[in-house]
Design an enzyme around this catalytic site. Structure first.
Site, PDB file in Angstrom:
ATOM      1  N   LYS A 273       0.627  -1.221   0.157  1.00 59.75           N
ATOM      2  CA  LYS A 273      -0.063  -0.114  -0.244  1.00 59.75           C
ATOM      3  C   LYS A 273       0.938   1.441  -0.037  1.00 59.75           C
ATOM      4  O   LYS A 273       0.646   2.036  -0.754  1.00 59.75           O
ATOM      5  CB  LYS A 273      -0.968   0.078   1.229  1.00 59.75           C
TER       6      LYS A 273
ATOM      7  N   ARG B 274      11.684  -1.824  10.528  1.00 62.05           N
ATOM      8  CA  ARG B 274      10.622  -1.418  11.339  1.00 62.05           C
ATOM      9  C   ARG B 274      10.476  -2.195  12.468  1.00 62.05           C
ATOM     10  O   ARG B 274      10.734  -3.317  12.546  1.00 62.05           O
ATOM     11  CB  ARG B 274       9.156  -1.162  10.622  1.00 62.05           C
TER      12      ARG B 274
HETATM   13  P1  AP5 Z   1       4.544  -1.827   1.870  1.00 64.88           P
HETATM   14  O1  AP5 Z   1       4.390  -0.868   0.534  1.00 64.88           O
HETATM   15  O2  AP5 Z   1       5.703  -1.218   3.020  1.00 64.88           O
HETATM   16  O3  AP5 Z   1       3.631  -2.231   2.383  1.00 64.88           O
HETATM   17  P2  AP5 Z   1       2.401  -1.883   3.295  1.00 64.88           P
HETATM   18  O4  AP5 Z   1       0.934  -2.355   2.602  1.00 64.88           O
HETATM   19  O5  AP5 Z   1       2.338  -0.286   3.208  1.00 64.88           O
HETATM   20  O6  AP5 Z   1       2.557  -2.315   4.621  1.00 64.88           O
HETATM   21  P3  AP5 Z   1       2.663  -1.900   5.947  1.00 64.88           P
HETATM   22  O7  AP5 Z   1       3.437  -2.933   6.742  1.00 64.88           O
HETATM   23  O8  AP5 Z   1       3.034  -0.392   6.167  1.00 64.88           O
HETATM   24  O9  AP5 Z   1       0.982  -1.828   6.397  1.00 64.88           O
HETATM   25  P4  AP5 Z   1       0.360  -2.167   7.567  1.00 64.88           P
HETATM   26  O10 AP5 Z   1      -0.875  -2.005   7.614  1.00 64.88           O
HETATM   27  O11 AP5 Z   1       0.776  -3.350   8.567  1.00 64.88           O
HETATM   28  O12 AP5 Z   1       1.074  -0.748   8.657  1.00 64.88           O
HETATM   29  P5  AP5 Z   1       0.836   0.488   9.115  1.00 64.88           P
HETATM   30  O13 AP5 Z   1       1.995   1.392   8.834  1.00 64.88           O
HETATM   31  O14 AP5 Z   1      -0.149   0.889   8.220  1.00 64.88           O
HETATM   32  O15 AP5 Z   1       5.539  -3.112   0.992  1.00 64.88           O
HETATM   33  C1  AP5 Z   1       5.944  -4.194   2.201  1.00 64.88           C
HETATM   34  C2  AP5 Z   1       7.298  -4.486   1.603  1.00 64.88           C
HETATM   35  O16 AP5 Z   1       6.932  -5.200   0.131  1.00 64.88           O
HETATM   36  C3  AP5 Z   1       8.392  -3.562   1.327  1.00 64.88           C
HETATM   37  O17 AP5 Z   1       9.596  -3.869   1.486  1.00 64.88           O
HETATM   38  C4  AP5 Z   1       8.275  -3.239  -0.377  1.00 64.88           C
HETATM   39  O18 AP5 Z   1       9.478  -2.878  -1.028  1.00 64.88           O
HETATM   40  C5  AP5 Z   1       7.839  -4.737  -0.725  1.00 64.88           C
HETATM   41  N1  AP5 Z   1       7.398  -4.828  -1.943  1.00 64.88           N
HETATM   42  C6  AP5 Z   1       5.990  -3.743  -2.495  1.00 64.88           C
HETATM   43  N2  AP5 Z   1       5.391  -4.137  -3.384  1.00 64.88           N
HETATM   44  C7  AP5 Z   1       6.030  -5.383  -4.063  1.00 64.88           C
HETATM   45  C8  AP5 Z   1       5.650  -6.416  -4.676  1.00 64.88           C
HETATM   46  N3  AP5 Z   1       4.875  -5.994  -5.816  1.00 64.88           N
HETATM   47  N4  AP5 Z   1       6.331  -7.488  -4.786  1.00 64.88           N
HETATM   48  C9  AP5 Z   1       7.110  -7.727  -3.922  1.00 64.88           C
HETATM   49  N5  AP5 Z   1       7.576  -6.804  -2.681  1.00 64.88           N
HETATM   50  C10 AP5 Z   1       7.111  -5.944  -2.834  1.00 64.88           C
HETATM   51  O19 AP5 Z   1       0.342   0.275  10.495  1.00 64.88           O
HETATM   52  C11 AP5 Z   1       1.189  -0.046  11.615  1.00 64.88           C
HETATM   53  C12 AP5 Z   1       0.757  -0.123  12.850  1.00 64.88           C
HETATM   54  O20 AP5 Z   1       0.173   1.268  13.304  1.00 64.88           O
HETATM   55  C13 AP5 Z   1      -0.706  -1.118  12.903  1.00 64.88           C
HETATM   56  O21 AP5 Z   1      -0.430  -2.339  13.219  1.00 64.88           O
HETATM   57  C14 AP5 Z   1      -1.370  -0.339  13.875  1.00 64.88           C
HETATM   58  O22 AP5 Z   1      -0.767  -1.177  15.341  1.00 64.88           O
HETATM   59  C15 AP5 Z   1      -0.952   0.965  13.985  1.00 64.88           C
HETATM   60  N6  AP5 Z   1      -2.143   1.633  13.174  1.00 64.88           N
HETATM   61  C16 AP5 Z   1      -2.018   2.424  11.975  1.00 64.88           C
HETATM   62  N7  AP5 Z   1      -3.171   2.552  11.494  1.00 64.88           N
HETATM   63  C17 AP5 Z   1      -4.281   2.370  12.346  1.00 64.88           C
HETATM   64  C18 AP5 Z   1      -5.249   2.554  12.396  1.00 64.88           C
HETATM   65  N8  AP5 Z   1      -6.384   2.906  11.546  1.00 64.88           N
HETATM   66  N9  AP5 Z   1      -6.248   1.927  13.606  1.00 64.88           N
HETATM   67  C19 AP5 Z   1      -5.517   1.367  14.545  1.00 64.88           C
HETATM   68  N10 AP5 Z   1      -4.166   1.151  14.590  1.00 64.88           N
HETATM   69  C20 AP5 Z   1      -3.576   1.579  13.456  1.00 64.88           C
END
Ligand code: AP5
Length: 215
Positions: A13, A157
């Site tokens: 994402k 991370r």
């Molecule tokens: P990346 O683009 O980083 O993936 P992402 O979907 O953004 O993953 P996140 O881990 O950031 O999502 P998340 O939802 O767990 O975390 P968030 O920060 O929102 O890609 C991942 C990897 O794959 C990278 O290395 C990239 O290079 C690689 N890649 C990309 N595309 C690829 C492809 N096509 N093929 C192969 N490899 C590829 O949330 C973190 C924490 O914050 C949560 O756990 C929660 O505790 C809290 N939080 C955040 N928002 C909320 C909310 N709304 N409510 C409650 N808690 C929340």
């Protein structure tokens, strides 16, 4: 364009939101990034959030709804935005609609099976400075161990440990995946295959959104 990005942790994402934001000239609002910044700055919000993010649990709805509500009033959101990581529960989706009835035009779900997630997240590296995302094998920095955009240090991370990733995936299936039905019922859901190269997924998303590189 007012877009919500849905999909499991590590679906890509953040990687793809950066391309869409640049092409459509709209900001990405990532609640995860906002919470990590608060944790790094040791604010009260950060102290509250860290107790949840470190275990892969969701931060309470009222906390994240509050920060998104404030962020959406900022001037750069006037022509649209990408919400990455919010909403993450049906209660958050309902709260968003209650606060802004036309908050969302399209909900894009990036579909990636569980088997692909662990490899993506354990290999992820993030620039400590500009927060650009890389993968040691699939999407490496052209400059090796430093960010090829700003020269910053690349780090892992805190929530990308195997145990925390597994809990984040369970939390996603139990609490976040039901949002797809919420947006399907509103006629706003589009699902895009998230398996393939970064460029292939980018092309599929741009096509689904009717975006061109030239925008
Ligand atoms: P990346 O683009 O980083 O993936 P992402 O979907 O953004 O993953 P996140 O881990 O950031 O999502 P998340 O939802 O767990 O975390 P968030 O920060 O929102 O890609 C991942 C990897 O794959 C990278 O290395 C990239 O290079 C690689 N890649 C990309 N595309 C690829 C492809 N096509 N093929 C192969 N490899 C590829 O949330 C973190 C924490 O914050 C949560 O756990 C929660 O505790 C809290 N939080 C955040 N928002 C909320 C909310 N709304 N409510 C409650 N808690 C929340």
């Amino acid at each position: 364009m007012k877009l919500v990005f849905l999909g499991p942790p590590g679906a890509g994402k953040g990687t793809q939101a950066a391309f869409i934001a640049e092409a459509a000239k709209i900001p990405t609002i990532s609640t995860g990034a906002m919470l990590r910044e608060a944790i790094a700055n040791k604010t009260e919000l950060g102290k509250t959030a860290e107790a949840y993010t470190s275990k892969g649990e969701l931060v309470p709805d009222e906390v994240v709804i509050g920060i998104v509500k404030d962020r959406l009033t900022e001037a750069d959101c006037k022509n649209g935005y990408i919400l990455d990581g919010f909403p993450r529960t049906v209660a958050q989706a309902q709260a968003l609609d209650d606060m802004l009835p036309d908050a969302i035009d399209v909900a894009l779900s990036l579909e990636v099976p569980d088997e692909a997630i662990i490899e993506r997240l354990t290999g992820r590296r993030e620039c400590k400075n500009c927060k650009a995302t890389f993968h040691i094998k699939n999407n490496p920095s052209a400059k090796g161990d430093v960010c090829d955009k700003c020269g910053g240090e690349l780090i892992q991370r805190a929530d990308d440990s195997l145990e925390t990733i597994q809990n984040r995936m369970s939390v996603y299936h139990a609490q976040t995946e039901p949002i797809k039905d919420y947006y399907k019922d509103c006629g706003k859901l589009k699902c895009v295959n998230g398996v393939g190269s970064v460029e292939e997924i980018k092309a599929a998303l741009f096509s689904a959104l009717g975006l061109s590189e030239a925008l």
